[in-house]
Design an enzyme around this catalytic site. Sequence first.
Site, mmCIF file in Angstrom:
data_model
loop_
_atom_site.group_PDB
_atom_site.id
_atom_site.type_symbol
_atom_site.label_atom_id
_atom_site.label_comp_id
_atom_site.label_asym_id
_atom_site.label_seq_id
_atom_site.Cartn_x
_atom_site.Cartn_y
_atom_site.Cartn_z
ATOM 1 N N CYS A 93 0.943 -0.976 -0.407
ATOM 2 C CA CYS A 93 0.615 0.472 0.096
ATOM 3 C C CYS A 93 0.739 1.426 -0.115
ATOM 4 O O CYS A 93 0.137 2.478 -0.087
ATOM 5 C CB CYS A 93 -1.135 0.343 1.268
ATOM 6 S SG CYS A 93 -2.362 -1.627 1.347
ATOM 7 N N ALA A 94 1.854 1.439 1.174
ATOM 8 C CA ALA A 94 2.858 2.446 0.957
ATOM 9 C C ALA A 94 4.198 2.620 -1.003
ATOM 10 O O ALA A 94 3.988 3.544 -1.135
ATOM 11 C CB ALA A 94 3.939 2.386 1.883
#
Length: 167
Positions: A60-61
Site C-alpha cells: 500500500c505504501a
Amino acid sequence: MAKITLGGTETNTIGDLPAVGSAAPDFTLVSKDMQEKTLASYHGQKVILNIYPSIDTGVCAMSTKKFNQEASKLENTRIVCISKDLPFALKRYCDAEGIDNLDNLTNFRDGGNFGKNYGVEIFDGAFKGLNARAIVVVNEQGTVQYTELVPEIGQEPNYEKALAAIQ
C-alpha cells in the site's frame, strides 16, 4: 462478490467494482486534515482511485509512493488513495514520506457505504472490514473508464494500465 486472496488464502469482497461505462458512485470520505471530500469535489478532472487496505503495509505504501511520483506528470488528473486508516495515520505517513501530489482519504466513518458501493469491502478472512486492493479510473464526466481488482492483496496494481486509461 469477487474472490481474491490474501497470502494465497481465498477471501471475498462484498460485491463487484463499478462497471466500465457506468457512473462512478459518489462518496463522502475524510482527508488527512479531517476535511470531507466527495467524488463531486473532483468534477471536471480525471480521477484515479487507488484503493487499498492500509497505508501501514508495504504494498500500500509502495503504490502511494509510485502514484505520488506519477501525479505531477499528469494533466487535469487527481490521484486519490483510499483506505480505512485513521486520518492521523495518513497524515503521519504523508508528512514523513513527502507525499503531497495526491489526496489520501479514508472511509473509516462512512458506515461502509464506499466499500459496498465500490464492491471493495472484504467480508471474510483476516482483513475482514478493510478495503481490497483495486483501481478505478473515472473521467471528467464521472464515468468509469477502467477498473482492476488486484487478485492477490499482496500484489501491486497494474500502474501502466491505470495511467494509460486516463489518456
